[in-house]
Motif scaffolding. Structure first.
Motif, PDB file in Angstrom:
ATOM      1  N   LEU A 285      40.312 -80.315 -74.401  1.00  6.38           N
ATOM      2  CA  LEU A 285      39.345 -79.958 -75.443  1.00  6.38           C
ATOM      3  C   LEU A 285      39.818 -78.732 -76.225  1.00  6.38           C
ATOM      4  CD1 LEU A 285      35.794 -80.373 -73.833  1.00  6.38           C
ATOM      5  CD2 LEU A 285      36.737 -81.657 -75.760  1.00  6.38           C
ATOM      6  N   CYS A 286      40.356 -77.749 -75.495  1.00  7.10           N
ATOM      7  CA  CYS A 286      40.849 -76.531 -76.151  1.00  7.10           C
ATOM      8  C   CYS A 286      42.029 -76.835 -77.070  1.00  7.10           C
ATOM      9  CB  CYS A 286      41.238 -75.477 -75.110  1.00  7.10           C
ATOM     10  SG  CYS A 286      39.820 -74.777 -74.230  1.00  7.10           S
TER      11      CYS A 286
ATOM     12  N   GLY B 270      41.852 -76.114 -80.927  1.00  5.82           N
ATOM     13  CA  GLY B 270      42.766 -75.003 -81.204  1.00  5.82           C
ATOM     14  C   GLY B 270      42.730 -73.982 -80.081  1.00  5.82           C
ATOM     15  N   ASN B 271      43.837 -73.827 -79.364  1.00  8.74           N
ATOM     16  CA  ASN B 271      43.875 -72.922 -78.207  1.00  8.74           C
ATOM     17  C   ASN B 271      43.569 -71.473 -78.566  1.00  8.74           C
ATOM     18  OD1 ASN B 271      44.426 -74.491 -75.843  1.00  8.74           O
ATOM     19  ND2 ASN B 271      46.467 -74.908 -76.658  1.00  8.74           N
TER      20      ASN B 271
ATOM     21  N   GLU C 276      38.846 -68.564 -76.075  1.00  2.00           N
ATOM     22  CA  GLU C 276      37.959 -67.532 -75.530  1.00  2.00           C
ATOM     23  C   GLU C 276      36.539 -67.655 -76.095  1.00  2.00           C
ATOM     24  OE1 GLU C 276      37.695 -62.641 -75.051  1.00  2.00           O
ATOM     25  OE2 GLU C 276      39.508 -63.573 -75.880  1.00  2.00           O
ATOM     26  N   GLU C 277      36.454 -67.835 -77.399  1.00  2.00           N
ATOM     27  CA  GLU C 277      35.152 -67.974 -78.056  1.00  2.00           C
ATOM     28  C   GLU C 277      34.439 -69.238 -77.563  1.00  2.00           C
ATOM     29  OE1 GLU C 277      33.360 -68.262 -82.633  1.00  2.00           O
ATOM     30  OE2 GLU C 277      35.523 -67.983 -82.308  1.00  2.00           O
TER      31      GLU C 277
END
Length: 332
Positions: free
Chosen positions: A169-170, A174-175, A179-180
């Motif tokens: 999913l990340c 977009g990796n 964090e967000e």
């Protein structure tokens, strides 16, 4: 000076008296289970080089380490976890076969805001090394289920998730936004996830799925329906692995899966799981698969492990006992 004679630092777990017998009993029962399954007990060093942890945890917050500079001028820290030192030991022994280790001891992690949390954490755990995917997952979960009755806690909840599902999913969103995204998932913040999707102009299909994630927790039907709806091959395969594991479990429960589960360790690559008691907020046991951690030591090795948080277990057992006493008094 007088002030400190009878004081204990807030980082300390304090003195355990009333529950020592329970702790030793739990340890003895866990040791027997581990020994019966051929897990070898290890005693890892109390001090480690900070560089060891930095080389494995790319996003390590060094402020969580209790560290000092030794006489050689090197940064040294109190043991932050057991998994990494055991991985180093396995590789240093030039092992290629399946290995099983267990451990009993403390890890030390600074808490920025204590809120009742200790920095001195007593853990019991296992590491199963070299046993691939589903076979290793089944052994670990079977061991977990076998151990749970030891504590005498009712209504324990096992929560299964997937780090490979989360990691994919990340990649899709977009990796650099991980964090967000993780914070919103941990909070189960649906309105925040909606704003997140709008902010980054995500595709409508993936946006709708991301916004639905906090609600995708529960029984096997939720998992099955999600697999059917997904188009992405990697996401589907991650959830199929969870389903395959579920079908091997002896103890099946209604509320089991959490597809919004966020790995609490960055090295997790496959199944992740937590065990909760209604008597404490934090998990009493957690673990998962990490098939890429050993590459930090120059070798690709499959591994899975879990840790029992004995501080939390003792707290849960104590509160359960208090509840039982109140209940018996009320019935008189």
């Amino acid at each position: 000076m007088e002030l400190y004679k009878f004081s204990i630092p807030e980082e300390s777990s304090g003195v355990i008296t009333e529950n020592v017998n329970k702790l030793r009993s739990f340890e003895g029962c866990l040791r027997k289970i581990f020994y019966d399954e051929k897990y070898i007990e290890t005693l890892m060093p109390t001090f480690e080089y900070v560089e060891l942890y930095k080389s494995v945890y790319k996003n390590l917050d060094e402020s969580t380490l209790f560290k000092y500079i030794n006489k050689e001028g090197k940064d040294v820290a109190l043991r932050w976890d057991f998994t990494v030192p055991i991985a180093r030991y396995y590789i240093s022994q030039k092992k290629d076969e399946i290995a099983r280790y267990c451990y009993f001891g403390k890890v030390y992690r600074k808490e920025k805001e204590h809120k009742g949390k200790n920095s001195e954490i007593y853990q019991v755990g296992i590491e199963l090394i070299g046993k691939k995917t589903i076979e290793g997952d089944v052994e670990c979960i079977s061991l977990l289920q076998k151990s749970l009755p030891i504590f005498g806690l009712k209504d324990l909840k096992i929560e299964l998730g997937s780090a490979s599902f989360y990691n994919r999913l990340c990649e899709i969103i977009g990796n650099e936004r991980k964090e967000e995204f993780s914070k919103l998932l941990l909070q189960k913040n649906i309105s925040g996830l909606k704003k997140f999707c709008i902010k980054y102009n995500l595709d409508e299909r993936i946006s709708n799925f991301i916004i639905s994630l906090p609600r995708l927790n529960g029984n096997i039907e939720i998992l099955t329906k999600t697999i059917e709806k997904l188009k992405d091959k990697e996401l589907k395969n991650s959830l199929r692995e969870l389903k395959e594991l579920y079908e091997t479990m002896n103890m099946k429960q209604q509320d089991l899966f959490d597809l919004a589960c966020v790995p609490n360790m960055e090295y997790y690559t496959g199944i992740i799981f937590k065990v909760y008691s209604k008597y404490v907020e934090e998990p009493i046991i957690s673990g998962g698969r990490y098939d890429k951690l050993y590459s930090n030591f120059g070798k690709n090795v499959s591994a899975i492990g879990m840790a029992y948080y004995m501080n939390n277990i003792l707290k849960a057992v104590e509160r359960a006992g208090e509840e039982n006493v109140k209940s018996s008094i009320n019935k008189r």
